[in-house]
Design an enzyme around this catalytic site. Sequence first.
Site, short mmCIF file in Angstrom:
data_model
loop_
_atom_site.label_atom_id
_atom_site.label_comp_id
_atom_site.label_asym_id
_atom_site.label_seq_id
_atom_site.Cartn_x
_atom_site.Cartn_y
_atom_site.Cartn_z
CE LYS A 16 -15.88 -5.66 -0.21
NZ LYS A 16 -16.70 -6.30 0.81
CG ASP A 17 -7.92 -1.80 3.52
OD1 ASP A 17 -7.74 -0.61 3.83
OD2 ASP A 17 -7.11 -2.70 3.79
CE LYS A 18 -9.62 6.85 5.66
NZ LYS A 18 -9.56 7.69 6.87
CE LYS B 175 -3.88 -2.13 2.45
NZ LYS B 175 -4.86 -1.99 3.53
#
Length: 688
Positions: free
Chosen positions: A230-232, A28
């Site tokens: 869901k993932d930020k 990320k």
Amino acid sequence: MAMKTPEESDVGIICYISNLPGFRGILKQRYSDFIVNEVDLEGNVVHLTTLEAPSELVHVVGENETDASDQLNKSYDAEIESFRTLAGDSDADLLQSFIAQITSGAEESLSPIVLSPNSDKVHRTAIHNYFKEKFKFLVTDTIDGPDSLTKCIRVRASSGGQSKGKLSKKRKERGDKPFDSRGSSSWPENVGKFLRFHLYKENKDTQEALGLIGKMLGTQSRSFGFAGTKDKRAVSTQRVTIFKQSASKLASLNKKLIGIKVGDFCYVKDGLVLGQLLGNRFTVTLRGVIADSEDTIKAAADALGKQGFINYFGLQRFGSGSVPTHDIGAALLRGEWKTAVSMILDPREGEKDVIVLAREYYKESSDIDGTLRRMPRHLVAERAVLQSLKKFPGNYLQALKAILRTLRMMYVHSYQSYLWNHAASARMQKYGSDQVVIGDIVYHQGHDDENVVEVVSECGNDDSSDPFDHVCLDETSEMDLPVEGHSLVKVLTSEDIASGRYSLEDIVLPLPGSRVIYPNNDVADIYHDLAKKDSISLTESVHNVKEFSITSMTGGYRRVFQKPMDYEWEMLRYSDYSVPLAETDLDKITKPKPLRLVEGKDFVNGNKDNNPLDSVVSSMCKDAVNASVNIGEASISDRDEIHIALKLAFTLPSSSYATMAIRELLKTSTSVAFHKTLNHETGSSLQT
């Protein structure tokens, strides 16, 4: 003393399946390096494919769109004559008579009128639009015609703003009762009450995105339904439903929304609820890859696809925001209400200054009102506790119960997950990942056997259907076992081992509860020994508060080993860390041509005859490098240095963590702090 963010080893994340060396890679570095697409219950990967509302689904006149009494104070002769040209004499005469009844204020209840059958969708759309523009006190919808090839437009008087005659009566007094008692009073009876759409978001969590959309629509958050958060820090696409809203209204928001898009609209009968998904499709790009050789990277990528990873609960389960939720859970299981409240409110490591100041202010002053003024609104658990203590001073149990139920249950579920992780590590350390052993618990495969036990629950929570992960996890939604037709588990015997019927993929371990069985080997001791160290019994409760007692929960089971499904990987070269290395759904539908990020072959499946680095090079980065070389006498700078990225795509069931798959690959921590450090090091090197 401030609480410390748990490390992986603190929560039982210890082992790896393979003995292969890991390598350096940044997770990320950009949020677009982590792409998540939901997989629905039918196995379809959810993508955003269009931002446009369908040309014809439903037309609803909102109650605030027009003042009906003003509309009825004028003559509609000119509009009806224009409509005659559009729709013909028969429909024009029918409409003229219908409007005359409305304007006369006749007391009798008006029935809708139905226009002539029409098989031309474009023409029907033109008629809908004409009503929308010229007759704002009327509402239209489409119904089935006399045969399968035709449709009819139905016209009725809108109740929005109406103040005369029978049209002012409540919906429940109408004879035909065509509408639901909630939402728009002009919702057509033949259209599903829920609008389902695909939500695309960048660097925002699900609740935040829906909160913005709800604010624009003027609707409450409870109007939305979704299967899982869901993932930020990611780009994600998922299905969402909203109650009685038109597709055109939502589609119009796309011009105003930043980092959020909505599309792929359809009307459905039922709204989504948490857990209605099979899993998620991940596209993960690891940047800044450094290894002792290309073969090391290739071997690790191959092994992940073939062997999988240990299906640990990831760090998010235990409070990625530096909240050791399993420790709070242990306090609750012991009945230490005041201690649990203090752990929720006290200062902790790694938070933003505004939060730190609010926590420290309360610790020093005990001023609830002052703390509430300082405490950010998104800290819902903390604010709920403070507001309850203001109302009921000293009642710490009441304060804990003031927290949203799914959120407060997070703490006890985290403790269950903490025990499970340690048990999974013990299973790996004692028996390896080569074969099943006597005493393992497995899914029963349907053979007649008296030594089987029914799987009574998969959620670890017997008295609520509310799943847990949506309040604390980024990557997944509850719960722990995919349905897959399995309803029984059993403890393996020597005969089972000899039969060869069971494999590593069948092995499960329990989440503690009153109706689970434990392995018939040394792994069972891990649960009880760890709990005993925390002064907790897994068989007896020291208090009578059921929701904070493991003995009042049924428990559940979770796979120990998980293989990524539909697994693909490729290696890329790039020179600019700001260049995207994967296409998002929005890229695909907004660019005139598909973004060509790489040359050569697309994803490979660990084919050892391929050399991805020879065939896959970022064409955009090549242009950047060439441009640098051609600028006078300047040489290639550090910024133009070629870096390696590893891109993976795979599908996981809804309760498995992509970060745990990445951990197996890299053999390094998946903590946010660790990867921020790598990212910072990369950024610093680019500026030197």
